[in-house]
Design a protein around this motif. Sequence first.
Motif, PDB file in Angstrom:
ATOM      1  N   ASP A   3       0.859  -1.468   0.009  1.00  0.00           N
ATOM      2  CA  ASP A   3       0.286   0.157   0.322  1.00  0.00           C
ATOM      3  C   ASP A   3       0.457   1.267   0.572  1.00  0.00           C
ATOM      4  O   ASP A   3       0.732   2.198   0.339  1.00  0.00           O
ATOM      5  CB  ASP A   3      -0.402  -0.063   1.247  1.00  0.00           C
ATOM      6  N   ARG A   4       1.558   0.784   0.152  1.00  0.00           N
ATOM      7  CA  ARG A   4       3.535   2.796  -0.470  1.00  0.00           C
ATOM      8  C   ARG A   4       4.087   1.567  -1.281  1.00  0.00           C
ATOM      9  O   ARG A   4       4.768   0.268  -1.250  1.00  0.00           O
ATOM     10  CB  ARG A   4       2.768   3.099   0.940  1.00  0.00           C
ATOM     11  N   SER A   5       4.801   3.029  -1.697  1.00  0.00           N
ATOM     12  CA  SER A   5       6.612   2.444  -2.369  1.00  0.00           C
ATOM     13  C   SER A   5       7.768   3.110  -1.425  1.00  0.00           C
ATOM     14  O   SER A   5       6.992   4.462  -1.212  1.00  0.00           O
ATOM     15  CB  SER A   5       6.028   3.074  -3.745  1.00  0.00           C
ATOM     16  N   VAL A   6       8.772   2.690  -1.581  1.00  0.00           N
ATOM     17  CA  VAL A   6       9.580   3.242  -1.817  1.00  0.00           C
ATOM     18  C   VAL A   6      10.795   3.318  -2.715  1.00  0.00           C
ATOM     19  O   VAL A   6      10.760   2.345  -3.675  1.00  0.00           O
ATOM     20  CB  VAL A   6      11.098   2.973  -0.469  1.00  0.00           C
ATOM     21  N   LEU A   7      11.331   4.619  -3.107  1.00  0.00           N
ATOM     22  CA  LEU A   7      12.564   4.505  -4.208  1.00  0.00           C
ATOM     23  C   LEU A   7      13.944   4.262  -3.501  1.00  0.00           C
ATOM     24  O   LEU A   7      14.128   4.569  -2.630  1.00  0.00           O
ATOM     25  CB  LEU A   7      11.899   6.037  -5.433  1.00  0.00           C
ATOM     26  N   VAL A  53      16.484   0.410 -15.411  1.00  0.00           N
ATOM     27  CA  VAL A  53      18.010   1.073 -15.782  1.00  0.00           C
ATOM     28  C   VAL A  53      18.262   2.606 -15.498  1.00  0.00           C
ATOM     29  O   VAL A  53      17.671   3.054 -16.630  1.00  0.00           O
ATOM     30  CB  VAL A  53      18.951   0.323 -17.183  1.00  0.00           C
ATOM     31  N   ALA A  54      18.896   3.441 -15.066  1.00  0.00           N
ATOM     32  CA  ALA A  54      18.738   4.422 -15.145  1.00  0.00           C
ATOM     33  C   ALA A  54      19.916   5.486 -13.988  1.00  0.00           C
ATOM     34  O   ALA A  54      21.460   5.189 -13.692  1.00  0.00           O
ATOM     35  CB  ALA A  54      17.924   4.856 -13.769  1.00  0.00           C
ATOM     36  N   ASP A  61      17.259  11.237 -15.909  1.00  0.00           N
ATOM     37  CA  ASP A  61      17.002   9.611 -15.738  1.00  0.00           C
ATOM     38  C   ASP A  61      16.355   9.808 -14.161  1.00  0.00           C
ATOM     39  O   ASP A  61      15.697   8.861 -14.189  1.00  0.00           O
ATOM     40  CB  ASP A  61      18.459   9.056 -15.381  1.00  0.00           C
ATOM     41  N   ALA A  62      16.608  10.805 -13.394  1.00  0.00           N
ATOM     42  CA  ALA A  62      16.070  11.048 -12.157  1.00  0.00           C
ATOM     43  C   ALA A  62      14.758  10.996 -11.952  1.00  0.00           C
ATOM     44  O   ALA A  62      14.030  10.447 -11.128  1.00  0.00           O
ATOM     45  CB  ALA A  62      16.891  11.650 -11.480  1.00  0.00           C
ATOM     46  N   ALA A  63      13.811  12.213 -12.883  1.00  0.00           N
ATOM     47  CA  ALA A  63      12.447  12.314 -12.808  1.00  0.00           C
ATOM     48  C   ALA A  63      12.099  11.058 -14.085  1.00  0.00           C
ATOM     49  O   ALA A  63      10.991  10.969 -12.998  1.00  0.00           O
ATOM     50  CB  ALA A  63      12.406  13.551 -13.865  1.00  0.00           C
ATOM     51  N   ARG A  64      12.031  10.038 -14.039  1.00  0.00           N
ATOM     52  CA  ARG A  64      12.159   9.392 -15.333  1.00  0.00           C
ATOM     53  C   ARG A  64      11.742   7.868 -13.673  1.00  0.00           C
ATOM     54  O   ARG A  64      10.794   7.582 -13.374  1.00  0.00           O
ATOM     55  CB  ARG A  64      12.689   8.721 -15.921  1.00  0.00           C
ATOM     56  N   ALA A  65      13.245   7.921 -12.871  1.00  0.00           N
ATOM     57  CA  ALA A  65      12.810   7.167 -12.163  1.00  0.00           C
ATOM     58  C   ALA A  65      11.349   6.455 -10.521  1.00  0.00           C
ATOM     59  O   ALA A  65      11.228   6.441 -10.056  1.00  0.00           O
ATOM     60  CB  ALA A  65      14.247   6.880 -11.189  1.00  0.00           C
ATOM     61  N   VAL A 115      17.818  12.971  -7.055  1.00  0.00           N
ATOM     62  CA  VAL A 115      16.338  12.105  -6.938  1.00  0.00           C
ATOM     63  C   VAL A 115      15.317  12.292  -6.103  1.00  0.00           C
ATOM     64  O   VAL A 115      13.723  12.882  -6.225  1.00  0.00           O
ATOM     65  CB  VAL A 115      17.123  10.621  -6.212  1.00  0.00           C
ATOM     66  N   THR A 116      15.961  13.143  -4.945  1.00  0.00           N
ATOM     67  CA  THR A 116      14.805  14.416  -3.676  1.00  0.00           C
ATOM     68  C   THR A 116      14.236  15.377  -4.663  1.00  0.00           C
ATOM     69  O   THR A 116      12.653  15.033  -4.766  1.00  0.00           O
ATOM     70  CB  THR A 116      16.096  14.677  -2.976  1.00  0.00           C
TER      71      THR A 116
END
Length: 231
Positions: A3-7, A53-54, A61-65, A115-116
């Motif tokens: 129910d939640r995601s982490v990058l 892959v990024a 790439d950071a925005a896509r991730a 990424v942040t």
Amino acid sequence: MADRSVLITGGTGGLGAAVSAVFVEAGWRVVAPQRQPPTVTTDPGANAPVRLVADLTDPTDAARAAEVAAGDPEAPLRAVINLVGGYASSGLVHETPVDEFDRMLTLNLRPTHLVTRAALPHLVAAGGGAVVCVAARAALNPFPGVAGYVTAKAAVLAFASAVAVEYKATGIRCNTVLPSVVDTPANRAAMPDADHSRWVDPAEIAAVIRFLASDESAPTSGAAVPVYGRA
């Protein structure tokens, strides 16, 4: 179903594998970008991390991730774990080429920032969440020969503090862990004669990071948490 995601950046490294595993075990949907495609293709399983892959030094790439991490409406993005980094010893300040100094900043600070930066709007849209960054004990207690590394890790610590202040009204927390020497195969190979029993185990750091990303640590933001082991 999660129910939640982490990058999790750097999720395939010596520390990253342990961090990814603890979040998977806790029931999170884990998104773990990697710079190179996997060398072996296997069935990932239902609860395995989502791989892409990024190059996280690249803004696109950071925005896509971040978009992939926030892409499941049933599991909104609620945490970002910045593990990407690297170490180099290049001599005293006057002996260190500027390119090597810049490389430490690029490797340790740039992915954390990009990424942040890309993930923050998604965290705000989800109603808040947690960012955890990795600096180093050396950011507070430098030793000779690693000015680029020390400067980069101190910058990560300062950046995390800025995020904590700027986004506290949105329900976003940002904390930093500061390892000493992490007990990874790469570090053992580099320092075979060291007392490895004094180093900190990746699983121990992973447990602290998971806590800082969880609702259990809701009152905590802007902290610099030592994870030194016995070093």
